[in-house]
Design an enzyme around this catalytic site. Structure first.
Site, PDB file in Angstrom:
ATOM      1  N   SER A 121      -6.910   0.387  -0.884  1.00 22.70           N
ATOM      2  CA  SER A 121      -7.719  -0.712  -1.420  1.00 22.70           C
ATOM      3  C   SER A 121      -7.431  -0.951  -2.901  1.00 22.70           C
ATOM      4  O   SER A 121      -7.429  -2.073  -3.373  1.00 22.70           O
ATOM      5  CB  SER A 121      -9.202  -0.404  -1.238  1.00 22.70           C
ATOM      6  OG  SER A 121      -9.553  -0.505   0.124  1.00 22.70           O
TER       7      SER A 121
ATOM      8  N   ARG B   5     -21.770 -10.476  38.762  1.00 29.51           N
ATOM      9  CA  ARG B   5     -22.153  -9.113  39.104  1.00 29.51           C
ATOM     10  C   ARG B   5     -23.655  -9.002  39.357  1.00 29.51           C
ATOM     11  O   ARG B   5     -24.452  -9.464  38.545  1.00 29.51           O
ATOM     12  CB  ARG B   5     -21.763  -8.181  37.947  1.00 29.51           C
ATOM     13  CG  ARG B   5     -22.304  -6.778  38.026  1.00 29.51           C
ATOM     14  CD  ARG B   5     -21.524  -5.943  39.001  1.00 29.51           C
ATOM     15  NE  ARG B   5     -22.063  -4.598  39.126  1.00 29.51           N
ATOM     16  CZ  ARG B   5     -21.480  -3.634  39.820  1.00 29.51           C
ATOM     17  NH1 ARG B   5     -20.331  -3.870  40.448  1.00 29.51           N
ATOM     18  NH2 ARG B   5     -22.031  -2.442  39.907  1.00 29.51           N
TER      19      ARG B   5
ATOM     20  N   THR C 154       0.812  -1.219   0.000  1.00 30.53           N
ATOM     21  CA  THR C 154       0.000   0.000   0.000  1.00 30.53           C
ATOM     22  C   THR C 154       0.848   1.274   0.000  1.00 30.53           C
ATOM     23  O   THR C 154       1.955   1.311   0.507  1.00 30.53           O
ATOM     24  CB  THR C 154      -0.934   0.035   1.216  1.00 30.53           C
ATOM     25  OG1 THR C 154      -0.166  -0.228   2.384  1.00 30.53           O
ATOM     26  CG2 THR C 154      -2.014  -1.006   1.103  1.00 30.53           C
TER      27      THR C 154
ATOM     28  N   GLU D 174      -6.275  -5.225   5.016  1.00 30.89           N
ATOM     29  CA  GLU D 174      -6.471  -6.394   4.142  1.00 30.89           C
ATOM     30  C   GLU D 174      -7.783  -6.252   3.368  1.00 30.89           C
ATOM     31  O   GLU D 174      -8.445  -7.239   3.084  1.00 30.89           O
ATOM     32  CB  GLU D 174      -6.456  -7.702   4.946  1.00 30.89           C
ATOM     33  CG  GLU D 174      -5.228  -7.903   5.808  1.00 30.89           C
ATOM     34  CD  GLU D 174      -3.961  -8.121   4.994  1.00 30.89           C
ATOM     35  OE1 GLU D 174      -4.046  -8.726   3.909  1.00 30.89           O
ATOM     36  OE2 GLU D 174      -2.886  -7.670   5.428  1.00 30.89           O
TER      37      GLU D 174
ATOM     38  N   THR E  40     -10.774  -2.444   8.182  1.00 26.95           N
ATOM     39  CA  THR E  40     -10.332  -1.797   6.940  1.00 26.95           C
ATOM     40  C   THR E  40      -9.039  -2.350   6.367  1.00 26.95           C
ATOM     41  O   THR E  40      -8.775  -2.125   5.198  1.00 26.95           O
ATOM     42  CB  THR E  40     -10.183  -0.266   7.134  1.00 26.95           C
ATOM     43  OG1 THR E  40      -9.360  -0.004   8.274  1.00 26.95           O
ATOM     44  CG2 THR E  40     -11.543   0.392   7.335  1.00 26.95           C
TER      45      THR E  40
ATOM     46  N   GLY F 169       4.075  -2.322   8.068  1.00 32.71           N
ATOM     47  CA  GLY F 169       4.400  -2.830   9.403  1.00 32.71           C
ATOM     48  C   GLY F 169       5.846  -3.282   9.475  1.00 32.71           C
ATOM     49  O   GLY F 169       6.271  -4.112   8.675  1.00 32.71           O
TER      50      GLY F 169
END
Lengths: 672, 672
Positions: free
Chosen positions: B193, B359, B187, B463, B461, B226
């Site tokens: 995309s 709880r 990207t 991949e 969003t 990354g």
């Protein structure tokens, strides 16, 4: 100025994060904001790159004034103050740093003098100024407005509303000046929504003329108390009051928890609530009391009094009534939460819509790529929440006026509960949609949307869990419905539309203008009436089968919530169309036209997204198909106006984010 | 062991956060986890306080094996490793600290030797071991599994899938050992995309026998990569390949970006992407190339080859086909994202459901308060997402098997796109619901749900944007529908159920068992068929009116997505009922019974939450009312099993959170 410098000097020393002292340290690159500001100074509106300015179809200044209601200059002057490097948003900080920065920022706001006499003098104008301040702050740092809201609004508000006039005169000036810094100790580890069940005790001791305060078990520790871990010296404490062995229920006390030097007073222990998903500028804490003696005259005694020799008196007949009155400050809390939610939604929408106007992706082979905002699919993601935001802001303005005028009745309770629930959920879905619509950029902290989302999330459960608030609405409204039902179908007040059921049934939606009040109110009323009728029948059936009324209510929970939501949706559309007709009568045609479209889209989207309208026969499958088409048609009609609509929220560039402007330059290698 | 210590020594030195060196520094109080572990050692299941153990109605161990599929001992041994203080979750850290801790944790995982030959030897078992490892890691630190997944899966996967056998043999051992540490540069700032539109160029230079790589404009900078900011020495670079002036489209190259000492190589500049909403352990970065020379043999040449003298050859006929094949590693990415989403959802559900069981809040006057999980309203919030999680896990297991067997065809593309979209949205709504259901405790970082939510969000969003993925599904499936339509209504494959439309119409839902495959598939098929028919007609109409087919598609975006979603919902229920009948034929009656109920609730909730079924006549308003009641009935039927259901996810106490156990003791003053 009347701000206690001593308090802030001490706090800044205590909140120990040296990195915060130098406001320019590691300041993020803000060239994008400076470029936009320079354009503005040159008289060029800083539109997203590549966007050609069309003449707006309405006066954006008038729209902004309609949304913000008052104190426009004050708001702008605060926005201007936020250019100070101290206010630049940072996203890579520890708890210590966030908390220290919040104190530093608070001081700067307080120094403007904006809170002077804002709380003491109960004029509508005073409250408006106070709220405008918190709203403006909420646009740059939600931790900061919460931190200030806890001190001035919840702590100060409790002292002023629950204390008598003498107590107010004695303490309020010191609260306004921050000489007395406070927090609000209501919720406990074991009791959040069910405030009546709190377990902290305050037992009146006649010989010493004090209340002896204790935390009887671990579940009774005060929990989530904003400001309690570090900054607060005082608290508005809620505890079960015991006099001569009799429990009189939850009462408020003004209690010192720390000495001026920040050390805890004897009998009080404090702990940290730790890191949260957001709002980390607020030092939420926990408090335990062990035989703490609180002077008799620190019982906030507007509603209940205890005499020196231990006689309890109360201005209300029942304990429930008194308890209801003592929760008035919580209604104000819900008004603020709803207002805060809309601010986050407006920021998210402004950033995402501006990005969608400039960002391109895909396109016809060999041609330039298409702007995201020109994809119909993209429009249906962002334009409906934009329309709803306008509707909800105008609706909330009715509630704000009511609160500012101190109309503290049942309607305030219902409106504040219902609006807080639906508005905060609206902000949640809007921020989620804007985050996804911006792709990876929406996930990046500097673009604000993701942190706004994390921070906003608490709004869904604090000041009342949204589900429980909707149940509260139904609980308050159902008796009115049942009364009319039992009265041979003669309804009064809200449900009087049911006195001509035939008229409601007769409306032909296929020939009714889908932008009209008639259309919206017809569908909403049909749904509400069907749900309340079903609910009343179901509860009756369950009681007949041997359930208690509480059990019957709990076992109808889904229906109870659906009915509450139906009521609030209808209320909102009534108030919205009331605003529209006010505007019409003032000749504001341009505003009326654009807002009518917003209302039409809001209504269509609401109907189109919930099965319940069809399931309950509020409209036919054919009508539903029309509604579905209308969502897309109204989106297309609003498309040319989106930039001016978000501009009318009035946020200057430096409150927005790089992707709202020239994000390519912002990311360029030369700015590394 | 075969792990490059040199690499990790260097990395630990470079990732400079001294606070991370000492793993016990400021370790949060974990007494709650130790108490639970002690109970387990004593043979007492660590149920939430006050919960009485009922005998499970099914074998939780068998259920866990059904969900996890394989490598149970490996998973458990990794969970055991996570008891090491290095792995204890921390929530008040800077970017530097989070990144440094991720490296430190990676080293410990790598040292177990689990990645040895996992990538090189393409056996199903090898892939299963690799995926089981990443899934286990994903339960404690999502940054870590992403960080490792980028290196081994995206970078390594590209080299092994796109490189030829020689290239694989040459580089894969060094990738497995981390001697060659890599990232995945696809990207760009301007293209996320729309990967086909990336602008980075690789021009073959005959004299030097190298590809000259350049970033031609700012929008072409590699973005979100990354590992690129700090750790990666190499990258799998995707760039437009030019040979002799002709552009051959996007191709993959193995490119060195940093020297071993961490300095960038000449011609490469790197920058930080900065703080994100989550996944901050991953150092996402940006890369610019300037006349970087890449050796000829570093073109990954399984599908395309360039000869020394500049002849381009390709194994595929069309550039689209080749591009499709080169995206195979992205299908794997989507499988991992979907698996990761379910892990986060399972953790959130385990924590919230255990909390809801202990709880208490509100109750009959004078009596003990009621446990949250005993409120029908509360059940309808948490039990449907629990049921859907079981359904989606079993469905995803079919996709995982397909991917592990390397069935890289069209079905993998459609399934991975559709499942990733619906599963990640499911995890989003589940985490949101669990967060709200836990009130303030759900907002507290130490209880994991809020951080899981922030971290998970990117799954919507990356991949592939979920909306675009659903459009992709429709794009792939619509031609099949149109083919059958044109073939006189004789459908093949998936749509062959349309060959007996009368049978589909005839099914009387009011007399069909709502838990049966017949019920689920009938409703889903009716919806799918109605939407595809309408879509085909609408596109045809728009083309007839003069639009290009692309425009017609874009202008039908809402319908396109609805059709995609309908297809995926149906696919999922087909696969789920296939699993059920497999289990039935294996005689697993207990599992079949409980899973049938999960499937029934999943189906009912799905129908009950979407207007589209009613609007398109897939069922009547009366049927819809039944479905609505069934949601509550199935919730009540599953209520007794919820503890054993979440236990069968197999997460040991130390992966959960204080509120899943004795949160009162955890919050006690003595543990301050």
């Amino acid at each position: 100025m009347n701000v206690s410098d001593a308090t802030f000097d001490l706090l800044e020393a205590e909140f120990n994060a040296p990195s915060v002292r130098n406001p320019s340290a590691a300041l993020p690159n803000r060239q994008w904001a400076e470029d936009a500001a320079a354009k503005q100074r040159a008289g060029v509106p800083p539109f997203p790159p590549g966007v050609v300015a069309a003449r707006p179809a309405f006066d954006t200044k008038k729209m902004r004034e309609l949304l913000d209601m008052n104190n426009f200059e004050l708001r702008d002057s605060l926005y201007e103050l936020f250019k100070n490097p101290v206010f630049v948003p940072r996203y890579n900080e520890t708890l210590d740093e966030e908390r220290a920065r919040t104190i530093q920022r608070w001081r700067l706001i307080a120094k403007t003098g904006v809170f002077h006499e804002a709380l003491r003098i109960f004029t509508v104008k005073g409250r408006q100024r106070y709220e405008a301040t918190l709203e403006s702050v909420g646009a740059i740092d939600h931790s900061l407005d919460i931190k200030m809201g806890v001190h001035y609004g919840l702590f100060g508000g409790t002292v002023s509303l629950m204390g008598d006039d003498d107590q107010g005169a004695r303490w309020m000036p010191k609260i306004e000046s921050c000489e007395m810094l406070g927090c609000f100790s209501m919720t406990e580890l074991g009791h959040g929504s069910n405030v009546k069940g709190i377990q902290t005790t305050a037992v009146y001791d006649i010989p010493s003329r004090t209340f002896v305060v204790n935390t009887p078990c671990e579940e009774a520790q005060k929990y989530w108390i904003g400001g309690a871990f570090q900054s607060a010296r005082w608290t508005a404490l809620f505890a079960q009051l015991y006099v001569k062995g009799v429990c009189h229920g939850v009462h408020p006390f003004l209690v010192r928890i720390r000495n001026e030097d920040g050390t805890p007073v004897k009998g009080v222990t404090m702990g940290d609530c730790g890191a949260k998903s957001g709002l980390n500028g607020v030092d939420n804490g926990r408090i335990w009391f062990s035989n703490l003696h609180v002077p008799l005259d620190h019982l906030l005694r507007r509603h209940s009094q205890v005499s020196v020799d231990g006689n309890f008196t109360c201005n209300f007949k029942s304990s429930d009534e008194r308890f209801g009155a003592s929760l008035a400050s919580l209604s104000g809390g819900r008004v603020s939460v709803a207002a805060g939610s809309l601010i986050q939604a407006k920021l998210g929408l402004t950033i995402a819509i501006r990005y969608g106007l400039s960002r391109k992706a895909f396109g016809p082979p060999g041609e330039e790529e298409t702007r995201l905002m020109d994809y119909p699919g993209y429009q249906t993601r962002l334009i409906p929440p934009l329309a709803t935001t306008f509707v909800m802001q105008l609706v909330l303005n009715h509630l704000k006026s009511k609160w500012q005028r101190r109309e503290l009745g049942r309607e305030l309770h219902v409106w504040s509960s219902g609006f807080k629930a639906l508005i905060s959920w609206h902000a949640l879905s809007t921020l989620q949609e804007t985050r996804e619509a911006c792709g990876g950029q929406g996930y990046k902290a500097e673009n604000r949307i993701a942190p706004l989302k994390s921070t906003h999330d608490v709004a869904l459960t604090y000041e009342g869990d949204n589900h429980i608030l909707l149940q509260t609405v139904t609980k308050a409204v159902l008796p009115e419905f049942v009364r009319g039902f039992k009265n041979d179908g003669n309804f009064e007040g809200h449900f009087s539309y049911l006195n001509d059921r035939e008229a409601l049934r007769r409306v032909d939606l296929s020939t009714t203008d889908p932008r009209s009040a008639m259309y919206a109110l017809t569908v909403m009323r049909r749904r509400e009436a069907a749900l309340f009728a079903r609910l009343a029948a179901e509860i009756q059936k369950k009681i007949a089968a041997g359930m208690s009324s509480l059990q019957a209510f709990n076992h109808s929970a889904v229906l109870v919530e659906d009915a509450g939501r139906a009521h609030v949706d209808l209320l909102m559309l009534q108030l919205f169309h009331q605003t529209l007709s006010d505007l019409k009568s003032r000749g504001e045609t341009e505003l009326v036209n654009i807002l009518t479209l917003c209302g039409a889209l809001h209504t269509a989207r609401l109907i189109d997204s919930q099965v319940i309208f069809l399931r309950n026969g509020a409209l036919s499958a054919k009508d539903a198909q029309n509604v579905h088409s209308n969502v897309q048609i109204f989106c297309m009609q609003l498309r040319p106006h989106v930039l001016h609509l978000v501009d009318s929220f009035g946020y200057p560039p430096h409150l927005l984010a790089p992707i709202a402007f020239d994000y390519v330059s912002h990311n360029s290698r030369s700015r590394l």
